[in-house]
Write an enzyme that holds these catalytic residues in place. Structure first.
Site, PDB file in Angstrom:
ATOM      1  N   ASP A 110     -10.966   2.648   3.672  1.00 51.76           N
ATOM      2  CA  ASP A 110     -11.336   1.233   3.502  1.00 51.76           C
ATOM      3  C   ASP A 110     -12.843   1.069   3.289  1.00 51.76           C
ATOM      4  O   ASP A 110     -13.293   0.013   2.855  1.00 51.76           O
ATOM      5  CB  ASP A 110     -10.929   0.434   4.754  1.00 51.76           C
ATOM      6  CG  ASP A 110      -9.552  -0.206   4.622  1.00 51.76           C
ATOM      7  OD1 ASP A 110      -9.104  -0.416   3.478  1.00 51.76           O
ATOM      8  OD2 ASP A 110      -8.934  -0.505   5.659  1.00 51.76           O
ATOM      9  N   LYS A 153       0.838  -1.206   0.000  1.00 51.05           N
ATOM     10  CA  LYS A 153       0.000   0.000   0.000  1.00 51.05           C
ATOM     11  C   LYS A 153       0.871   1.253   0.000  1.00 51.05           C
ATOM     12  O   LYS A 153       0.632   2.196  -0.758  1.00 51.05           O
ATOM     13  CB  LYS A 153      -0.947  -0.007   1.217  1.00 51.05           C
ATOM     14  CG  LYS A 153      -2.048  -1.053   1.085  1.00 51.05           C
ATOM     15  CD  LYS A 153      -2.865  -1.267   2.345  1.00 51.05           C
ATOM     16  CE  LYS A 153      -3.811  -2.441   2.135  1.00 51.05           C
ATOM     17  NZ  LYS A 153      -4.635  -2.753   3.305  1.00 51.05           N
ATOM     18  N   GLN A 157      -4.565  -1.650   9.469  1.00 47.13           N
ATOM     19  CA  GLN A 157      -4.529  -2.959   8.824  1.00 47.13           C
ATOM     20  C   GLN A 157      -5.152  -4.020   9.734  1.00 47.13           C
ATOM     21  O   GLN A 157      -4.818  -4.106  10.915  1.00 47.13           O
ATOM     22  CB  GLN A 157      -3.063  -3.317   8.498  1.00 47.13           C
ATOM     23  CG  GLN A 157      -2.887  -4.603   7.720  1.00 47.13           C
ATOM     24  CD  GLN A 157      -3.502  -4.531   6.322  1.00 47.13           C
ATOM     25  OE1 GLN A 157      -3.380  -3.543   5.615  1.00 47.13           O
ATOM     26  NE2 GLN A 157      -4.180  -5.601   5.921  1.00 47.13           N
TER      27      GLN A 157
END
Ligand code: NDP
Length: 283
Positions: A118, A51, A95
């Site tokens: 997200d 990422k 995460q």
């Protein structure tokens, strides 16, 4: 034909990369993605590195915050509150999975909805359901983009989604429904899975078990999207679909790796730019 997620994601990232100088000139700085990782989960370490690498490639600012496994929930929530208030951060993600002593739901809800790249915050989940503007979760968004890259219209097609998780199965089914597909959702209690998958013009498989779908379960000419990532004993990666047999029958099929994975990251970049722009337009 192979649905090449690497190639499609490269197009998305290159388009964003081209926009960066213009965004910087207009708004005085570039978008910034902040990624928090807690602990040493090896798969998570790879994901966050990818990422950050993608953010660097497109020319965004990025911050990686690595916290030790024993970080307390309160400490993590305090850090999120700080980053929520930090005007130099546009997208914020933690995460998953988190160590067992931290409540994931609390953490997801703590991230301000405006920075939730997200798309996991309950307000984004709800907005997606009722059709309001929102951050769409990256994997489902990337799956739709891959399907669109075939040029095959989604409207009127029968789509079968195998798996009903909150992060993949449910949102991808909603996105397909929004595009006027007729959607069937299958899961672990579905009886005679094959009778459903054989109806699928578009088949999305997000289960996390190798060979859940084999070639004899695929309708000739179907678009097959394999979301699964399964690590074999020899360390290699495999999807949920038996690629060899399914590729004989499908019209289009994604490989694992190199299908959905790179699209997820490209959509994260897009969502970060969208959060950056939304903050500026609402200011
Ligand atoms: P979950 O474990 O949350 O959900 C799995 C789903 O599969 C559940 O709904 C479960 O049903 C269903 N299921 C389990 N066994 C069967 C079966 N035999 N037949 C039909 N359905 C079954 O997984 P996720 O959605 O989080 O992830 C799915 C896969 O996708 C994983 O391999 C994950 O690693 C991968 N993934 C890949 C991403 C990428 O970017 N490439 C991103 C996210 C995930 P039930 O609800 O009844 O339990």
């Amino acid at each position: 034909m192979i649905l090449d997620g690497k190639a499609v994601s490269a197009t998305v990232k290159d388009a964003l990369r081209e926009r960066m100088p213009e965004l910087e000139a207009k708004y005085g700085r570039r978008p910034c993605l902040c990624v928090i990782i807690v602990g040493q989960n090896p798969a998570s370490q790879v994901y966050v590195r990818n990422k950050v690498r993608a953010a660097q490639y497109v020319g965004m600012e990025s911050r990686l915050i690595e916290l030790p496994e024993q970080t307390g929930e309160a400490e993590l929530l305090a850090l999120i509150a700080e980053l929520n208030a930090d005007e130099s951060v546009d997208g914020l993600l933690v995460q998953l999975p988190l160590p067992r002593h931290i409540d994931e739901e609390k953490v997801i809800e703590a991230i301000t909805v405006e920075k939730d790249v997200d798309g996991f915050h309950i307000l984004n989940v709800g907005s997606l359901q009722v059709g309001r503007p929102c951050s769409v979760p990256c994997t489902p968004k990337g799956i739709l983009r891959l399907i669109d890259s075939t040029g095959v219209p989604i409207e009127g097609k029968t789509a079968v989604v195998v798996g009903r998780s909150n992060i993949v199965g449910k949102p991808v089914a909603k996105l397909l429904l929004d595009r006027n597909a007729t959607v069937i959702m299958a899961h672990s209690r579905t009886r005679d899975l094959k009778s459903f998958t054989l109806q699928a013009d578009i088949l999305v498989v997000a289960v996390g078990k190798e060979n859940v779908v084999t070639g004899d379960m695929v309708k000739p000419g179907a678009i097959v999207i394999d979301v699964g990532v399964n690590r074999r004993a020899d360390g290699s990666l495999a999807g949920d679909v038996d690629f060899e047999s399914a590729a004989q029958v499908a019209g289009w099929i994604t490989p694992v790796p190199g299908g959905v994975g790179p699209m997820t990251i490209a959509m994260l970049m897009e969502n970060t730019v969208d959060c950056f722009l939304a903050a500026r337009l609402s200011a």
